[in-house]
Design a protein around this motif. Sequence first.
Motif, PDB file in Angstrom:
ATOM      1  N   MET A   1       0.806  56.437 -40.212  1.00  9.47           N
ATOM      2  CA  MET A   1       0.733  55.624 -41.602  1.00  9.47           C
ATOM      3  C   MET A   1       1.797  55.671 -42.577  1.00  9.47           C
ATOM      4  O   MET A   1       1.645  55.382 -43.571  1.00  9.47           O
ATOM      5  CB  MET A   1      -0.495  55.707 -42.213  1.00  9.47           C
ATOM      6  N   ALA A   2       2.799  56.130 -41.938  1.00  8.45           N
ATOM      7  CA  ALA A   2       4.217  56.128 -42.773  1.00  8.45           C
ATOM      8  C   ALA A   2       4.880  54.714 -42.854  1.00  8.45           C
ATOM      9  O   ALA A   2       4.468  53.977 -42.192  1.00  8.45           O
ATOM     10  CB  ALA A   2       5.066  57.034 -42.337  1.00  8.45           C
ATOM     11  N   VAL A   3       5.725  54.470 -44.024  1.00 10.72           N
ATOM     12  CA  VAL A   3       6.357  53.136 -44.260  1.00 10.72           C
ATOM     13  C   VAL A   3       7.252  53.163 -42.742  1.00 10.72           C
ATOM     14  O   VAL A   3       7.689  54.033 -42.226  1.00 10.72           O
ATOM     15  CB  VAL A   3       7.304  53.285 -45.315  1.00 10.72           C
ATOM     16  N   GLY A   4       7.561  51.752 -42.351  1.00 14.68           N
ATOM     17  CA  GLY A   4       8.496  51.679 -41.489  1.00 14.68           C
ATOM     18  C   GLY A   4       7.873  51.229 -40.142  1.00 14.68           C
ATOM     19  O   GLY A   4       6.732  50.503 -40.278  1.00 14.68           O
ATOM     20  N   PHE A   5       8.147  52.029 -39.256  1.00 14.11           N
ATOM     21  CA  PHE A   5       7.611  51.635 -37.815  1.00 14.11           C
ATOM     22  C   PHE A   5       6.326  51.987 -37.891  1.00 14.11           C
ATOM     23  O   PHE A   5       5.420  51.183 -37.084  1.00 14.11           O
ATOM     24  CB  PHE A   5       8.479  52.636 -36.618  1.00 14.11           C
ATOM     25  N   ASP A   6       5.621  53.008 -38.407  1.00 10.43           N
ATOM     26  CA  ASP A   6       3.991  53.313 -38.156  1.00 10.43           C
ATOM     27  C   ASP A   6       3.468  52.176 -38.791  1.00 10.43           C
ATOM     28  O   ASP A   6       2.240  51.706 -38.244  1.00 10.43           O
ATOM     29  CB  ASP A   6       3.763  54.574 -39.146  1.00 10.43           C
ATOM     30  N   LEU A   7       3.666  51.574 -39.876  1.00  7.81           N
ATOM     31  CA  LEU A   7       2.975  50.203 -40.515  1.00  7.81           C
ATOM     32  C   LEU A   7       3.054  49.257 -39.762  1.00  7.81           C
ATOM     33  O   LEU A   7       2.200  48.567 -39.713  1.00  7.81           O
ATOM     34  CB  LEU A   7       3.238  50.247 -42.058  1.00  7.81           C
ATOM     35  N   LEU A   8       4.373  48.981 -38.945  1.00  9.50           N
ATOM     36  CA  LEU A   8       4.458  48.021 -38.133  1.00  9.50           C
ATOM     37  C   LEU A   8       3.665  48.085 -37.095  1.00  9.50           C
ATOM     38  O   LEU A   8       2.871  47.364 -36.598  1.00  9.50           O
ATOM     39  CB  LEU A   8       5.954  47.848 -37.606  1.00  9.50           C
ATOM     40  N   ALA A   9       3.518  49.341 -36.437  1.00  8.90           N
ATOM     41  CA  ALA A   9       2.490  49.587 -35.546  1.00  8.90           C
ATOM     42  C   ALA A   9       0.968  49.480 -35.750  1.00  8.90           C
ATOM     43  O   ALA A   9       0.384  48.790 -34.962  1.00  8.90           O
ATOM     44  CB  ALA A   9       2.711  50.981 -34.790  1.00  8.90           C
ATOM     45  N   ALA A  10       0.750  49.730 -36.823  1.00  8.63           N
ATOM     46  CA  ALA A  10      -0.711  49.823 -37.127  1.00  8.63           C
ATOM     47  C   ALA A  10      -0.835  48.132 -37.328  1.00  8.63           C
ATOM     48  O   ALA A  10      -2.183  47.635 -36.990  1.00  8.63           O
ATOM     49  CB  ALA A  10      -1.022  50.276 -38.471  1.00  8.63           C
ATOM     50  N   GLU A  11      -0.364  47.254 -37.897  1.00  8.92           N
ATOM     51  CA  GLU A  11      -0.344  46.021 -37.963  1.00  8.92           C
ATOM     52  C   GLU A  11      -0.307  45.172 -36.713  1.00  8.92           C
ATOM     53  O   GLU A  11      -1.085  44.336 -36.513  1.00  8.92           O
ATOM     54  CB  GLU A  11       0.653  45.223 -38.982  1.00  8.92           C
ATOM     55  N   THR A  12       0.234  45.603 -35.821  1.00  3.26           N
ATOM     56  CA  THR A  12       0.345  45.160 -34.424  1.00  3.26           C
ATOM     57  C   THR A  12      -0.929  45.664 -33.577  1.00  3.26           C
ATOM     58  O   THR A  12      -1.576  44.592 -33.183  1.00  3.26           O
ATOM     59  CB  THR A  12       1.575  45.965 -33.739  1.00  3.26           C
ATOM     60  N   ILE A  13      -1.465  46.662 -33.776  1.00  4.10           N
ATOM     61  CA  ILE A  13      -2.845  47.057 -33.295  1.00  4.10           C
ATOM     62  C   ILE A  13      -3.698  46.183 -33.821  1.00  4.10           C
ATOM     63  O   ILE A  13      -4.650  45.368 -33.076  1.00  4.10           O
ATOM     64  CB  ILE A  13      -3.119  48.454 -33.409  1.00  4.10           C
ATOM     65  N   ILE A  14      -3.774  45.876 -35.110  1.00  3.00           N
ATOM     66  CA  ILE A  14      -4.772  44.912 -35.723  1.00  3.00           C
ATOM     67  C   ILE A  14      -4.731  43.608 -35.247  1.00  3.00           C
ATOM     68  O   ILE A  14      -5.490  42.796 -34.835  1.00  3.00           O
ATOM     69  CB  ILE A  14      -4.419  45.180 -37.142  1.00  3.00           C
TER      70      ILE A  14
END
Length: 168
Positions: free
Chosen positions: A53-66
Amino acid sequence: MRTESSSKATAQSAAFTGHRTIRPEHLPRLKTLLASSIVQLYEQHFRNFYCGMAVGFDLLAAETIIELKTICPQLRLIASIPFHSQDRFYSEEDKARYQAAINQADEKIILSTRYNRHAYRIRNAYLVEHSSCIISYFDASLGKSGTAQTIRMAQTNGSTIINLLQKL
């Protein structure tokens, strides 16, 4: 000690690690590669995806899963939060993205009640310990970083590492 059932669960789980800054020219292709990698793992029966859940790649990954839950309904986003108020220094835009992802996560695991100097290392170890595959956006030339630390831990653990930067 891991039991047989927890080992199986870990074997079918993946985690994300990546830099907080994504080069703008990488973003369109990175999004495509990230979604494709998640779908490929889903087709191999991976269901749990741990995100720091860090800024950058983590948030992009979370949004992609959703986003992918519409075509991969058994995907599970497990927000692996290093400490309460992780987003306190995020920009307003990133705070909104973080809160939206947290609100849609299937599970939230908070590893510490407050920040301490080991919080991110503990989170990184947690990600590696709970997955057999790491999807990353990792540039080794950047030197020391939390992403580099997580990659080293994953290599020691024998995890499969998919570095999307190498595919750009």
